[in-house]
Scaffold this active site. Structure first.
Site, PDB file in Angstrom:
ATOM      1  N   GLU A  36      23.447  41.072  45.616  1.00 34.43           N
ATOM      2  CA  GLU A  36      23.205  39.790  44.974  1.00 34.43           C
ATOM      3  C   GLU A  36      24.044  39.786  43.711  1.00 34.43           C
ATOM      4  O   GLU A  36      23.780  40.528  42.771  1.00 34.43           O
ATOM      5  CB  GLU A  36      21.738  39.588  44.616  1.00 34.43           C
ATOM      6  CG  GLU A  36      21.502  38.217  44.000  1.00 34.43           C
ATOM      7  CD  GLU A  36      20.292  38.149  43.073  1.00 34.43           C
ATOM      8  OE1 GLU A  36      19.942  37.023  42.676  1.00 34.43           O
ATOM      9  OE2 GLU A  36      19.727  39.195  42.732  1.00 34.43           O
ATOM     10  N   ASP A  56      19.584  43.999  44.236  1.00 33.67           N
ATOM     11  CA  ASP A  56      19.254  42.889  43.353  1.00 33.67           C
ATOM     12  C   ASP A  56      20.177  42.837  42.141  1.00 33.67           C
ATOM     13  O   ASP A  56      20.436  43.855  41.492  1.00 33.67           O
ATOM     14  CB  ASP A  56      17.801  43.041  42.886  1.00 33.67           C
ATOM     15  CG  ASP A  56      17.377  41.932  41.943  1.00 33.67           C
ATOM     16  OD1 ASP A  56      17.266  40.784  42.402  1.00 33.67           O
ATOM     17  OD2 ASP A  56      17.178  42.207  40.747  1.00 33.67           O
TER      18      ASP A  56
END
Length: 600
Positions: free
Chosen positions: A297, A260
């Site tokens: 990401e 993330d």
């Protein structure tokens, strides 16, 4: 980097403590025993002078004279929540796994299916999710990407308040259920990508700072203090991250990790944590005898993320590419507020299809600066970019959590699905997208602390207010109905638009598997023509061609004599069908507005 393989059971890193006491009891009993710990075997570590008897134990630690019992930073299971004692976990040995012959999946451009366990089924558990994996496999997915997994405060959560990176959330079913889920996915040919968050920790239940310098004292990001990746004590924090990858890959059979918001990492060390993770995953892959995939990401649009390490890159297999989402979203909806503004020209979608990034050194009005750099086609393959029409982020971070399927007609959804699933990049579907789900995916929490619940709700409204959203449309994250509204309704797959678009997605996935997945496509293989005024795209890849109209006018495009129509979206949306005109010297395909056809 030294990891935990050399540590004795129940060792704990507490470098600033003067004394550490292990408290333990047999599970489901009430009386704790105190076991003093001694320093060692590594600097800052403490080890109890005791050997466990093999029974299931509840345990935790007391530091110095503080009477509070703290959960283990490397806890595998918090059966009563993140504020309570940890519990030992005994998982089956690999030779006892039902999927012991699984040899993994290479990263080859096969579709990824992103799902949120809590809202994927009515029950919201890992075991209930197993019952829907056949559906995912029939979609032609190669991987299922799972969130959330790590332990968080409360009974349900949107996904980013985890506080114990080794623990599987109790309300989802806990460690044994996760092992069953991974095995069930493998039995259906699906690799499992686990969503992990190493850039911050949740606001409640984070006791790591009590043990040591896990968080950065001089740097923060959107969600609070950054994780300490480069300050004093960061060797052990980085080892904690690597141990997390090792444990889930080795003990649970996980095939990869979606990392993330890596742009939020604060890391000034010569070897960036991403590169260190990539090197570690490579060694672990060799040990386990199967591929391990790391997906970042990142909003930096930096091709170094997916460039091989020996060529000066970080060495990850893939990264999310939001530019594709933004360009497609604007082309479908006409929405141009915020970060969508730069994608208003129709050429933005053509450029993104052709080159991967839209912002490749161009000016970003949202950031008020230039952004990104071009992808070197000789070093990066298109499959390294994960693209989407919808994600948990792009839906859940809207004020009302509304999906495209709640605002767009079926013909536009069909065009989006065609461009996504037959793009040269790795497509990712967000759960329910494939059947035009009418349920939203709203931001939800279940913090037991009243002060935190109020702060989260107020912060959410303030954030949307700054961006001009209607505050009446912002649901209360703590309201249980916000969570319940976000659960998929699987009956939608069997009727009307949902059933028709599900058939379309399966047809498109089959075409992708036949003509794109597993092929060594390069950027030189991508050819895109478009019309800014008439709003059509003509995408050509080896073995497949997509012609799409993203406006009301329609398009006529020449066809080769040996081309035939493999798919027409009108067959699934009850719109006007494409027509082939062979009266002219050369054949031509006439496509009505808001439709797409696949030729081969």
């Amino acid at each position: 980097m030294t990891t935990a393989d050399d540590l004795q059971p129940f060792s704990v890193w507490a470098p600033h403590a003067g004394a550490v006491t292990l408290m333990h009891r047999h599970a489901h009993t009430t009386t704790f025993r105190e076991i003093p710990c001694r320093p060692g075997p590594r600097e800052g570590w403490w080890t109890p002078e005791w050997q466990p008897d093999g029974n299931e134990l509840d345990y935790g630690y007391r530091l110095d004279d503080d009477p509070e019992l703290l959960p283990d930073p490397r806890s595998r299971f918090q059966p009563d929540g993140v504020h309570c004692p940890s519990r030992t976990v005994s998982l089956p040995a690999p030779e006892q796994w039902p999927d012991r012959n699984w040899r993994g999946r290479p990263w080859d451009g096969a579709p990824v299916y992103e799902l949120h366990i809590g809202t994927f089924t009515p029950e919201g558990t890992l075991d209930s999710a197993i019952g829907r994996l056949d559906h995912v496999a029939r979609l032609g997915a190669g991987f299922v990407e799972v969130m959330p997994v790590n332990a968080f405060n409360g009974e349900h959560n949107w996904g980013y308040d985890g506080v114990l990176w080794h623990a599987v959330q109790h309300s989802l079913g806990g460690p044994q259920a996760y092992r069953r889920f991974v095995a069930a996915a493998h039995e259906r040919g699906l690799g499992v990508i686990q969503d992990v968050v190493f850039n911050h920790l949740g606001p409640s239940g984070n006791y790591l700072e009590r043990f040591g310098p896990y968080l950065h004292q001089a740097a923060a990001n959107t969600w609070g203090k950054s994780v300490n990746l480069d300050g004093p004590g960061s060797d052990e924090v980085r080892a904690y991250i690597l141990d997390t990858l090792t444990m889930f890959a080795r003990d649970y059979g996980v095939d990869g990790f979606r990392l993330d918001a890596v742009h939020a990492f604060v890391d000034s060390r010569a070897m960036h944590i991403l590169e260190e993770m990539a090197a570690h995953a490579e060694r672990l892959s060799t040990e386990l005898g199967r591929p391990l995939t790391l997906i970042a990401e990142s909003d930096r649009n930096d091709p170094a993320t997916v460039t091989e390490r020996d060529a000066g890159g970080m060495g990850l297999e893939a990264q999310w590419s939001d530019d594709f989402h933004h360009a497609l979203h604007v082309a479908l909806t006409g929405e141009t507020s915020g970060y969508y503004a730069d994608f208003e020209p129709f050429s933005a979608l053509a450029k993104t299809l052709r080159g991967g990034f839209f912002h490749d050194g161009t000016y970003s009005s949202f950031r008020e600066r230039h952004h990104g750099r071009p992808i070197p086609p000789e070093r990066v393959r298109p499959s390294a970019l994960v693209v989407s029409a919808q994600t948990h982020d792009q839906v859940g971070n809207r004020a009302a959590g509304d999906r495209l399927s709640q605002t767009l007609p079926p013909d536009r959804l069909a065009v989006a699905a065609t461009l996504l699933l037959l793009s040269p990049y790795t497509p990712m579907l967000f759960m329910g997208e494939e059947f035009a789900a009418q349920t939203p995916f709203q931001f939800f929490t279940s913090h037991p602390e009243e002060w935190l619940a109020e702060a989260v709700a107020a912060g959410r409204r303030e954030e949307f207010g700054r961006h001009g959203w209607d505050l009446d449309a912002v649901p209360d994250p703590q309201d249980p109905e916000t969570f319940i509204r976000s659960k998929l309704r699987w009956e939608e797959t069997a009727q009307g638009t949902g059933a028709a678009l599900l058939r379309l997605h399966r047809h498109l996935a089959a075409l992708r598997a036949e003509r794109i997945t597993g092929r060594e496509l390069g950027f030189a293989d991508i050819h895109v023509e478009h019309s800014e005024d008439e709003r059509w795209l003509d995408l050509r890849l080896p073995g497949v061609r997509v012609i799409a109209s993203l406006g009301p006018v329609g398009v006529t495009r020449p066809m080769a004599s040996d081309e035939r129509v493999l798919l027409d979206t009108a067959a699934y949306t009850h719109g006007p069908a494409a027509q082939i005109d062979r009266t002219a010297a050369d054949a031509a395909l006439r496509l009505p507005g808001w439709s797409a056809a696949v030729l081969g």
